[in-house]
Design a protein around this motif. Sequence first.
Motif, PDB file in Angstrom:
ATOM      1  N   LYS A 170       0.823  -1.224   0.000  1.00 27.02           N
ATOM      2  CA  LYS A 170       0.000   0.000   0.000  1.00 27.02           C
ATOM      3  C   LYS A 170       0.848   1.261   0.000  1.00 27.02           C
ATOM      4  O   LYS A 170       0.320   2.358  -0.199  1.00 27.02           O
ATOM      5  CB  LYS A 170      -0.884   0.014   1.252  1.00 27.02           C
ATOM      6  CG  LYS A 170      -1.976  -1.032   1.236  1.00 27.02           C
ATOM      7  CD  LYS A 170      -2.865  -0.837   2.446  1.00 27.02           C
ATOM      8  CE  LYS A 170      -3.812  -2.007   2.620  1.00 27.02           C
ATOM      9  NZ  LYS A 170      -4.392  -2.017   3.967  1.00 27.02           N
ATOM     10  N   LEU A 171       2.138   1.111   0.298  1.00 27.24           N
ATOM     11  CA  LEU A 171       2.975   2.292   0.462  1.00 27.24           C
ATOM     12  C   LEU A 171       3.532   2.752  -0.882  1.00 27.24           C
ATOM     13  O   LEU A 171       4.501   2.219  -1.378  1.00 27.24           O
ATOM     14  CB  LEU A 171       4.120   2.005   1.431  1.00 27.24           C
ATOM     15  CG  LEU A 171       4.874   3.262   1.833  1.00 27.24           C
ATOM     16  CD1 LEU A 171       4.426   3.742   3.194  1.00 27.24           C
ATOM     17  CD2 LEU A 171       6.361   3.031   1.837  1.00 27.24           C
ATOM     18  N   THR A 172       2.900   3.770  -1.452  1.00 26.01           N
ATOM     19  CA  THR A 172       3.441   4.378  -2.674  1.00 26.01           C
ATOM     20  C   THR A 172       4.370   5.511  -2.255  1.00 26.01           C
ATOM     21  O   THR A 172       4.413   5.884  -1.084  1.00 26.01           O
ATOM     22  CB  THR A 172       2.301   4.952  -3.532  1.00 26.01           C
ATOM     23  OG1 THR A 172       1.615   5.924  -2.739  1.00 26.01           O
ATOM     24  CG2 THR A 172       1.337   3.866  -3.962  1.00 26.01           C
ATOM     25  N   ASP A 173       5.101   6.059  -3.213  1.00 23.23           N
ATOM     26  CA  ASP A 173       6.003   7.168  -2.911  1.00 23.23           C
ATOM     27  C   ASP A 173       5.231   8.372  -2.379  1.00 23.23           C
ATOM     28  O   ASP A 173       5.714   9.123  -1.543  1.00 23.23           O
ATOM     29  CB  ASP A 173       6.798   7.570  -4.163  1.00 23.23           C
ATOM     30  CG  ASP A 173       7.908   6.565  -4.446  1.00 23.23           C
ATOM     31  OD1 ASP A 173       8.106   5.671  -3.591  1.00 23.23           O
ATOM     32  OD2 ASP A 173       8.548   6.660  -5.501  1.00 23.23           O
TER      33      ASP A 173
ATOM     34  N   GLU B 156      -1.136   7.839  11.123  1.00 18.77           N
ATOM     35  CA  GLU B 156      -2.372   8.544  10.832  1.00 18.77           C
ATOM     36  C   GLU B 156      -2.371   9.065   9.391  1.00 18.77           C
ATOM     37  O   GLU B 156      -3.390   9.010   8.705  1.00 18.77           O
ATOM     38  CB  GLU B 156      -2.525   9.710  11.805  1.00 18.77           C
ATOM     39  CG  GLU B 156      -3.960  10.114  12.058  1.00 18.77           C
ATOM     40  CD  GLU B 156      -4.037  11.123  13.170  1.00 18.77           C
ATOM     41  OE1 GLU B 156      -4.337  10.706  14.297  1.00 18.77           O
ATOM     42  OE2 GLU B 156      -3.794  12.319  12.914  1.00 18.77           O
ATOM     43  N   ALA B 157      -1.193   9.523   8.930  1.00 18.72           N
ATOM     44  CA  ALA B 157      -1.114  10.101   7.592  1.00 18.72           C
ATOM     45  C   ALA B 157      -1.031   9.035   6.503  1.00 18.72           C
ATOM     46  O   ALA B 157      -1.223   9.336   5.328  1.00 18.72           O
ATOM     47  CB  ALA B 157       0.105  11.024   7.502  1.00 18.72           C
ATOM     48  N   SER B 158      -0.732   7.791   6.885  1.00 11.85           N
ATOM     49  CA  SER B 158      -0.439   6.770   5.879  1.00 11.85           C
ATOM     50  C   SER B 158      -1.692   6.181   5.244  1.00 11.85           C
ATOM     51  O   SER B 158      -1.597   5.508   4.218  1.00 11.85           O
ATOM     52  CB  SER B 158       0.365   5.649   6.521  1.00 11.85           C
ATOM     53  OG  SER B 158      -0.474   4.899   7.373  1.00 11.85           O
TER      54      SER B 158
ATOM     55  N   ARG C 192       3.812  11.770   2.281  1.00 12.90           N
ATOM     56  CA  ARG C 192       2.821  12.322   3.205  1.00 12.90           C
ATOM     57  C   ARG C 192       3.202  11.998   4.653  1.00 12.90           C
ATOM     58  O   ARG C 192       3.080  12.841   5.544  1.00 12.90           O
ATOM     59  CB  ARG C 192       1.448  11.741   2.867  1.00 12.90           C
ATOM     60  CG  ARG C 192       0.351  12.753   2.960  1.00 12.90           C
ATOM     61  CD  ARG C 192      -0.913  12.306   2.271  1.00 12.90           C
ATOM     62  NE  ARG C 192      -1.367  10.997   2.694  1.00 12.90           N
ATOM     63  CZ  ARG C 192      -1.936  10.107   1.875  1.00 12.90           C
ATOM     64  NH1 ARG C 192      -2.120  10.406   0.614  1.00 12.90           N
ATOM     65  NH2 ARG C 192      -2.335   8.941   2.315  1.00 12.90           N
ATOM     66  N   CYS C 193       3.661  10.779   4.873  1.00  8.50           N
ATOM     67  CA  CYS C 193       4.066  10.361   6.225  1.00  8.50           C
ATOM     68  C   CYS C 193       5.232  11.219   6.713  1.00  8.50           C
ATOM     69  O   CYS C 193       5.244  11.688   7.852  1.00  8.50           O
ATOM     70  CB  CYS C 193       4.507   8.905   6.235  1.00  8.50           C
ATOM     71  SG  CYS C 193       3.198   7.750   5.844  1.00  8.50           S
TER      72      CYS C 193
END
Lengths: 159, 265
Positions: free
Chosen positions: B53-56, B221-223, B61-62
């Motif tokens: 799920k972790l895109t650039d 929270e931001a992820s 954002r994180c």
Amino acid sequence: MADYKNEFGWFAPKPTVEKKIYSAKAVAVGLAIFLVVFGAPVLLNMGKVHPVPQPSLDTPAIQKLAEKERQCVEPTEWMRANHMQLLWDWREQVVRTGERYYTTSQGKKVLASLSNNCMECHTNKSQFCDQCHNYVAVAPNCWGCHLPKEQKVAQAEGK
Amino acid sequence: MGINRRDFLKLAGLLGLGGKAAFELVLPGEVEAAVAKTEAAGTRWALVVDMRKLTDKVAARCIEACHTLHNVPNFQEPPDPKLALSEDLKNRWQIKWIWTDIYEHAFVGFEQDHKWEKLQGMNFLLLCNHCDNPPCVRVCPTKATYRRPDGIVMMDMHRCIGCRFCMAGCPYAARSFNWRDPRPYIARINPDYPTREIGVVEKCLLCEERLALGQQPACVEASGGALIFGNLNDAGSPVRAALRAHYTIRRKPHLGTNPQVYYIV
């Protein structure tokens, strides 16, 4: 009694040395310079009266509070004498043990935080904190990291 | 008087059995309890990064959420162009709490000649691993960095003398040193959180100030679900569910630091 043997021979008395200040002129000049330099602060300030700091409690945040609630975490007299120890204890308590609340002598629970509790009311750091600290020549290093709310207030007031 | 090897072993065996029986009589169940691994009590915070799920964009954002909240200076792009640094200093002075780097850099020790092609140059979100056996804590001469009972490797900036032993000790480069006053390099200072001074080391503290308020860390929270946070000692927590359901890897586990940030790839 003369020594058994000294550098002047067997049982020879030590030659007496005339008691005098060598290079008296230079010493006098040096002494005078020393006295002037080190005495200057005393001499220059002699007779002058420095105003005793008057930390003001008149901030918008304190004015907003009801008359009854206008009370620091501990009585004013106690705070005046012990605020540095209290802040030191808070710092140990919050960072090392993770306990973020302090129970006052009145049994009230308050947030143990310089920036987020003290400075919320005392928004006048330069007046309330710095004035006394300058007067007694102490330089607490809190503000290297912790932020006074003064700037925030200034921004909010459009200064 | 002598005893031969065979008789000695027989006797030793009997004594061993007798000892076990005696233990059972005096303290029933104690031996098993000491040997068996039980669920640890209390809290042990851990983080799982779901790389699917972790895109650039999510990673950026994180990082943004963390660095603005914690007044992390930006030496890459200073708010005042007059403060711009040379390319060399930009990297040397960089302060990072949470950052990205490619698989090949982050997972040293996992090299293989032929690997899953998706891993090639994959950007991983990296932060302090909050190790169970943190080398930074072992080397700190002032106990400015220490391990909290809930597993967070904490920094006490008041005690840090800037010796940078911890930076040498950390195998994850999770620590940064303030080579100069960071304040001019902070675009928007968050007045609720302290900045740092020149001469101290800083790193991710797993948002311990937010955890105290019952909130999730800012990056989590931001992820938007790419980061999973929770208590490792609670079998029902989201981190335990994620670790049960997926194969995860950790950074440099062979070093024995027992890092507690897990990656689902």
